[in-house]
Design a protein around this motif. Structure first.
Motif, PDB file in Angstrom:
ATOM      1  N   TRP A   1      22.599  13.027  28.142  1.00  0.00           N
ATOM      2  CA  TRP A   1      23.539  14.135  28.297  1.00  0.00           C
ATOM      3  C   TRP A   1      22.749  15.405  28.542  1.00  0.00           C
ATOM      4  O   TRP A   1      21.522  15.419  28.503  1.00  0.00           O
ATOM      5  CB  TRP A   1      24.459  14.274  27.079  1.00  0.00           C
ATOM      6  CG  TRP A   1      23.750  14.347  25.747  1.00  0.00           C
ATOM      7  CD1 TRP A   1      23.185  13.318  25.067  1.00  0.00           C
ATOM      8  CD2 TRP A   1      23.539  15.522  24.947  1.00  0.00           C
ATOM      9  NE1 TRP A   1      22.629  13.766  23.893  1.00  0.00           N
ATOM     10  CE2 TRP A   1      22.837  15.110  23.791  1.00  0.00           C
ATOM     11  CE3 TRP A   1      23.878  16.863  25.087  1.00  0.00           C
ATOM     12  CZ2 TRP A   1      22.469  16.008  22.785  1.00  0.00           C
ATOM     13  CZ3 TRP A   1      23.524  17.748  24.079  1.00  0.00           C
ATOM     14  CH2 TRP A   1      22.825  17.320  22.947  1.00  0.00           C
ATOM     15  N   ASN A   2      23.444  16.499  28.826  1.00  0.00           N
ATOM     16  CA  ASN A   2      22.784  17.749  29.180  1.00  0.00           C
ATOM     17  C   ASN A   2      23.132  18.839  28.174  1.00  0.00           C
ATOM     18  O   ASN A   2      24.309  19.142  27.963  1.00  0.00           O
ATOM     19  CB  ASN A   2      23.196  18.179  30.588  1.00  0.00           C
ATOM     20  CG  ASN A   2      22.378  19.353  31.096  1.00  0.00           C
ATOM     21  OD1 ASN A   2      22.580  20.489  30.673  1.00  0.00           O
ATOM     22  ND2 ASN A   2      21.441  19.073  32.002  1.00  0.00           N
ATOM     23  N   ARG A   3      22.108  19.414  27.577  1.00  0.00           N
ATOM     24  CA  ARG A   3      22.322  20.448  26.547  1.00  0.00           C
ATOM     25  C   ARG A   3      23.093  21.637  27.099  1.00  0.00           C
ATOM     26  O   ARG A   3      23.981  22.184  26.435  1.00  0.00           O
ATOM     27  CB  ARG A   3      20.971  20.953  26.025  1.00  0.00           C
ATOM     28  CG  ARG A   3      20.230  20.028  25.101  1.00  0.00           C
ATOM     29  CD  ARG A   3      18.854  20.606  24.774  1.00  0.00           C
ATOM     30  NE  ARG A   3      18.976  21.938  24.188  1.00  0.00           N
ATOM     31  CZ  ARG A   3      18.939  22.192  22.884  1.00  0.00           C
ATOM     32  NH1 ARG A   3      18.802  21.195  22.026  1.00  0.00           N
ATOM     33  NH2 ARG A   3      19.031  23.418  22.427  1.00  0.00           N
ATOM     34  N   ASP A   4      22.742  22.060  28.304  1.00  0.00           N
ATOM     35  CA  ASP A   4      23.368  23.253  28.870  1.00  0.00           C
ATOM     36  C   ASP A   4      24.850  23.019  29.163  1.00  0.00           C
ATOM     37  O   ASP A   4      25.679  23.921  28.992  1.00  0.00           O
ATOM     38  CB  ASP A   4      22.638  23.683  30.141  1.00  0.00           C
ATOM     39  CG  ASP A   4      21.212  24.124  29.856  1.00  0.00           C
ATOM     40  OD1 ASP A   4      20.902  24.435  28.685  1.00  0.00           O
ATOM     41  OD2 ASP A   4      20.386  24.152  30.800  1.00  0.00           O
ATOM     42  N   GLU A   5      25.172  21.825  29.623  1.00  0.00           N
ATOM     43  CA  GLU A   5      26.571  21.516  29.928  1.00  0.00           C
ATOM     44  C   GLU A   5      27.404  21.355  28.651  1.00  0.00           C
ATOM     45  O   GLU A   5      28.554  21.790  28.594  1.00  0.00           O
ATOM     46  CB  GLU A   5      26.655  20.241  30.762  1.00  0.00           C
ATOM     47  CG  GLU A   5      26.058  20.385  32.164  1.00  0.00           C
ATOM     48  CD  GLU A   5      26.043  19.073  32.923  1.00  0.00           C
ATOM     49  OE1 GLU A   5      26.538  18.049  32.356  1.00  0.00           O
ATOM     50  OE2 GLU A   5      25.537  19.042  34.054  1.00  0.00           O
ATOM     51  N   VAL A   6      26.828  20.752  27.630  1.00  0.00           N
ATOM     52  CA  VAL A   6      27.552  20.525  26.376  1.00  0.00           C
ATOM     53  C   VAL A   6      27.630  21.809  25.563  1.00  0.00           C
ATOM     54  O   VAL A   6      28.667  22.172  25.024  1.00  0.00           O
ATOM     55  CB  VAL A   6      26.885  19.389  25.573  1.00  0.00           C
ATOM     56  CG1 VAL A   6      27.477  19.284  24.175  1.00  0.00           C
ATOM     57  CG2 VAL A   6      27.043  18.066  26.320  1.00  0.00           C
ATOM     58  N   GLY A   7      26.499  22.528  25.464  1.00  0.00           N
ATOM     59  CA  GLY A   7      26.461  23.811  24.775  1.00  0.00           C
ATOM     60  C   GLY A   7      26.518  23.698  23.261  1.00  0.00           C
ATOM     61  O   GLY A   7      26.946  22.693  22.702  1.00  0.00           O
TER      62      GLY A   7
ATOM     63  N   ALA B   1      16.562  20.484  28.775  1.00  0.00           N
ATOM     64  CA  ALA B   1      18.017  20.525  28.924  1.00  0.00           C
ATOM     65  C   ALA B   1      18.586  19.125  29.118  1.00  0.00           C
ATOM     66  O   ALA B   1      19.659  18.799  28.603  1.00  0.00           O
ATOM     67  CB  ALA B   1      18.401  21.418  30.101  1.00  0.00           C
TER      68      ALA B   1
ATOM     69  N   GLN C   1      27.559  12.879  20.651  1.00  0.00           N
ATOM     70  CA  GLN C   1      26.813  12.494  21.853  1.00  0.00           C
ATOM     71  C   GLN C   1      25.878  11.329  21.554  1.00  0.00           C
ATOM     72  O   GLN C   1      25.237  11.271  20.503  1.00  0.00           O
ATOM     73  CB  GLN C   1      25.972  13.679  22.360  1.00  0.00           C
ATOM     74  CG  GLN C   1      26.762  14.918  22.717  1.00  0.00           C
ATOM     75  CD  GLN C   1      27.616  14.748  23.954  1.00  0.00           C
ATOM     76  OE1 GLN C   1      27.246  14.001  24.864  1.00  0.00           O
ATOM     77  NE2 GLN C   1      28.747  15.433  24.003  1.00  0.00           N
TER      78      GLN C   1
END
Length: 515
Positions: free
Chosen positions: A216-222, A242, A212
């Motif tokens: 970006w989004n932590r929750d979406e990427v996981g 997030a 990454q």
């Protein structure tokens, strides 16, 4: 079972047994490092003869969460990002969009260094070798601590005001700002933002699907590791929102990757496929990992690795270790440590990432893993190297870090009234030194984390930051004279502290009163 099948199994058994033995040896090393340094989480991978032969993850993404680190856990790779930036530049050279010897001003006409001659003669290649004349860590306060509002345009503007620490191309002094400039050169030459180019020209063709950069989004990427700081006997996670924003420092140290992708990245250098050799030519591969600037060899490296020469390439360090050539880099950001090491002549190497306070742990793990290849008969293990580092630390002269600050007291607004006001440094910008609740408060306009209370310790003043005492700084005021306004200089409380806290390069003048 026929004799043919039996013979096949007999032939297979020795390499399988050897692989299992090697795996146990690696496990023993990793377990010892985790136990010695109480690491919150770690991911380790080893390549031998071009093949991944070992992977190991341990610990948690967030201490106490129960979420295990996996091969798909994202870590900040910090300055290991630099090699990805130089690979991007190499791609542009292969494509005919850029030349290493091009002047930086060809792509960034607004680029200026403190010395006009250096400005005119700074090549794209000079941005990459830490030999520009910038003092070690010069201007890093425009990158860290995060969050801050400095832009890449601010950095390009500010470079003109940072006084050199040595003459151009004469020595190695690590810097980060010029890698940010290199990212902007790539953007100008490639016709797209740095982040877009990195995804398109590096991540996509190499299949680095989890890496990454940018927003970006932590929750979406996981599956994302949190950085940790050490508080007593505990690892304490440093929270992140997030929504991860795009950061100014991306080209110098802003990429995150997982173990799987980092091993793919390593294999691209050690045993490139035909497609990968089309992605980046052998000529450019050699240029990136060739010595371009000598680095002084430390006494420790001479003693531990029998190193004779050490150098910097483009985004890579290199040295002989026990008679074998090694190419590597480390990554350090608050609460995250990493290392990627290659032994090109053996098509072998290793990578590891740690989500905790792990400076010594990285040194020890990197050394023991390197010895597995360069000196397999060396029986000095994790504890030996860890003990050696502890002993060396005890022998260091007492620095300002040992200063007793227990007697510091908030300085009153009255005693500092003559020094209050708005101050400006030409590259860092404005700070306010103004009364608040009877005390004097320091606040940086573009770096909100650098805010705190002015304290008195004996006859001197210091600023005690609200968020981190580790970076506390002396404040030294200079009276107006000779037509010059009141001045303010700063210095690290610990002169041996993190070079990115480069307060010594600041030169403030008072430009107004408190509003």
């Amino acid at each position: 079972m026929g004799w043919g099948a039996l013979a096949f199994l007999l032939l297979l058994a020795p390499p399988v047994a050897a692989a299992q033995s090697a795996s146990r040896a690696y496990d023993k090393i990793v377990d010892a490092v985790v136990a010695r340094y109480h690491l919150p989480g770690i991911a380790v991978g080893v390549v031998e003869n071009g093949q991944v032969v070992y992977t190991r993850t341990a610990g948690e993404t967030v201490a106490g969460s129960g979420q295990p680190v996996t091969p798909r856990t994202l870590f900040k790779i910090a300055s290991n990002s630099k090699a990805m930036t130089t690979a991007l530049l190499g791609r542009l050279v292969d494509q005919g969009k850029l030349r290493w010897d091009d002047p930086v001003t060809k792509y960034l006409p607004q680029f200026r260094m403190n010395d006009p001659w250096v400005t005119a003669n700074m090549r794209v290649a000079d941005l990459l070798t830490h030999s520009s004349g910038l003092p070690e860590g010069g201007g890093d306060l425009m990158l860290w601590p995060e969050p801050n509002t400095f832009t890449r345009a601010d950095i390009i503007h500010g470079l003109a005001f940072i006084k050199p620490g040595y003459s151009f191309r004469s020595q190695y002094q690590y810097d980060n700002l010029l890698y940010v400039v290199a990212g902007e050169v790539a953007a100008a030459a490639g016709g797209a933002p740095y982040e877009t180019l990195m995804r398109r020209e590096v991540f996509a063709p190499l299949g680095l699907d989890r890496c990454q950069v940018g927003a970006w989004n932590r929750d979406e990427v996981g599956d994302v590791a949190a950085p940790h700081r050490r508080e007593g006997e505990r690892n304490v996670a440093m929270p992140e929102a997030a929504a991860i924003p795009a950061i100014t420092s991306a080209a110098a140290g802003g990429i995150r990757c997982d173990l799987t992708d980092m091993l793919s990245w390593a294999r691209n250098w050690l045993a490139p496929t035909h497609a990968q050799l089309q992605w980046l030519s052998p000529v450019q591969r050699d240029v990136l990992q060739a010595p371009h600037m000598l680095i002084p060899v430390s006494a420790q490296r001479r003693a531990w690795d029998h190193t004779h020469v050490m150098a910097y390439g483009y985004g890579w360090r290199m040295a002989d270790a026990d008679g074998q050539w090694s190419v590597w880099h480390t990554g350090t950001l608050n609460g995250m440590y990493s290392m990627l090491a290659l032994l090109p002549d053996r098509d072998s190497g290793f990578v590891f990432m740690i989500n905790g306070d792990a400076g010594d742990a990285r040194t020890v793990l990197g050394e023991v893993l390197m010895k597995h290849f360069t000196a397999p008969g060396d029986h000095r293990g994790v504890d030996w190297y860890a003990d050696a580092l502890e002993q060396r630390a005890k022998q260091k002269p007492a620095a300002a870090s040992a200063i007793d600050t227990s007697r510091q007291q908030p300085a009153s607004a009255a005693e500092l009234a003559r020094w209050s006001g708005q101050y400006r440094d030409p590259w860092f910008g404005d700070v306010m030194l103004c009364p608040r609740d009877g005390a004097m408060h320091f606040a940086a306009a573009k770096s909100p984390t650098l805010a705190g209370t002015v304290m008195r310790l004996g006859s001197r003043y210091l600023v005690h930051w609200d968020d981190s005492a580790d970076l506390d700084a002396w404040l030294d005021f200079q009276a107006a004279s000779g037509g010059q306004p009141i001045g303010l200089r700063m210095a690290k409380l610990d002169p041996l502290g993190d070079f990115s806290s480069d307060y010594e390069d600041l030169d403030f003048q008072r430009v107004g009163s408190c509003r």
